[in-house]
Scaffold this motif. Structure first.
Motif, PDB file in Angstrom:
ATOM      1  N   ILE A 133       0.837  -1.205   0.000  1.00  0.00           N
ATOM      2  CA  ILE A 133       0.000   0.000   0.000  1.00  0.00           C
ATOM      3  C   ILE A 133       0.872   1.254   0.000  1.00  0.00           C
ATOM      4  N   ALA A 134       1.918   1.253   0.823  1.00  0.00           N
ATOM      5  CA  ALA A 134       2.793   2.422   0.929  1.00  0.00           C
ATOM      6  C   ALA A 134       3.528   2.694  -0.378  1.00  0.00           C
ATOM      7  N   SER A 137       1.144   4.357  -2.775  1.00  0.00           N
ATOM      8  CA  SER A 137       0.960   5.739  -2.354  1.00  0.00           C
ATOM      9  C   SER A 137       2.156   6.605  -2.734  1.00  0.00           C
ATOM     10  N   GLU A 138       3.363   6.108  -2.471  1.00  0.00           N
ATOM     11  CA  GLU A 138       4.570   6.869  -2.782  1.00  0.00           C
ATOM     12  C   GLU A 138       4.725   7.085  -4.284  1.00  0.00           C
ATOM     13  N   ARG A 141       2.531   9.889  -5.196  1.00  0.00           N
ATOM     14  CA  ARG A 141       3.065  11.134  -4.614  1.00  0.00           C
ATOM     15  C   ARG A 141       4.227  11.660  -5.443  1.00  0.00           C
ATOM     16  N   ALA A 162      -2.823   5.778 -11.897  1.00  0.00           N
ATOM     17  CA  ALA A 162      -3.920   5.341 -11.026  1.00  0.00           C
ATOM     18  C   ALA A 162      -4.898   4.454 -11.791  1.00  0.00           C
TER      19      ALA A 162
END
Length: 321
Positions: A133-134, A137-138, A141, A162
């Protein structure tokens, strides 16, 4: 395409002399090997274990095929390839996250990835889930904050990546993989398109976005990426049934009971089908009017690498198809 197909089969045969990595690709691989900046929560009491797990899987990156494609596409449009490095690192992070998730006990339940323990085998399933998940997300970002892209490009890049991750991309493909529909060639091809093709297509699109190229040229290269991704997945299915785990660098024989192109058509026909996808991909590449030399070489090198792991008999080269 038929004339090109014979050439592709000969050039990508494991016994062929083709396959020396170009100096440009070597430079790109070196750049992609640098660990992207990953923020830390600074939680010393927990040892920042999620950060460590993220870095562990990122260090195990293999061919970097998707990140390389981003850089090569930007370069092919005569833009500095380093200006696409944020896009390339982001897609590599997404791919790494997808492998962590794919290996989980609730998915493929694999214990080895690139010759090393899978993330959950080393850190436990809860940490592996959070690391995946991280990483997703990164990746988003990095694109949203990229100084290499304009505001419009950042928006396009985030939407592109995405979309490749979500319910019309890898997530749908993974769901079809663990709970397959009725076995048919059309259903397997759709699974391959969603699970693998969408991320290769996104890599090609991100290269175009970083280069400021839009319209039919971008979509032609998106088709190139999709076809390349589907072929890559078919080669991967052949590896699963043809290659020992120690040679593949990961658990094999994981597709038993699943509908695959190999199961539906047999090994020889599945190999020929994958090579046809490569030929069609190169047709799309030519039609886009991008500078093709380095991208074509990358495509053939990647195909040869996959066929070498499969262990295709060199006698297949030059056969009529």
């Amino acid at each position: 395409m038929s004339g090109q197909l014979g050439e592709i089969e000969a050039l990508t045969c494991p016994a062929s002399r083709h396959g020396d990595q170009s100096a440009l690709v070597t430079e790109m691989v070196t750049a992609l090997s640098e660990m992207p900046e990953i923020r830390s929560a600074g939680d010393e009491s927990a040892g920042d274990i999620v950060n460590e797990a993220m870095r562990y899987s990122l260090r195990l990156r293999g061919k970097r095929a998707r990140g390389l494609l981003v850089l090569l596409i930007a370069n092919g449009w005569e833009k500095p390839w380093k200006s696409a490095s944020d896009c390339a690192q982001a897609i590599e992070m997404v791919h790494t996250a997808s492998l962590i998730i794919d290996d989980l006990p609730s998915m493929d339940n694999a214990n080895t990835r690139r010759g090393e323990p899978t993330n959950h085998a080393k850190y436990g399933e809860p940490t592996a889930v959070l690391a995946g998940i991280a990483l997703l997300s990164e990746a988003l970002r990095i694109l949203a904050a990229s100084s290499q892209l304009s505001a419009q490009q950042r928006n396009q890049a985030v939407v592109c990546l995405a979309s490749a991750i979500g319910p019309t991309g890898m997530s749908a493909g993974q769901m079809r993989d663990i709970s397959p529909p009725e076995p048919s060639l059309a259903n397997v091809e759709l699974t391959h398109a969603l699970k693998t093709g969408t991320l290769f297509a996104a890599a090609a699109e991100l290269g175009c976005i970083a280069a400021g190229v839009d319209g039919p040229r971008k979509w032609m290269l998106s088709d190139f990426g999709m076809l390349l991704g589907k072929a890559f997945q078919e080669f991967d299915d052949l590896i699963d049934v043809s290659t020992a785990a120690q040679d593949a660098g990961k658990d094999t024989q994981k597709d038993e009971g699943k509908p695959t192109v190999v199961g539906l058509l047999g090994r020889d026909a599945a190999m020929k089908r994958a090579l046809r996808q490569i030929a069609m991909a190169l047709d799309c590449l030519e039609a886009s009017r991008i500078q093709v030399d380095e991208i074509r070489r990358y495509t053939l090198d990647l195909t040869k690498a996959m066929r070498t792991v499969i262990g295709v008999d060199s006698a297949m080269a030059g056969k009529d198809t």
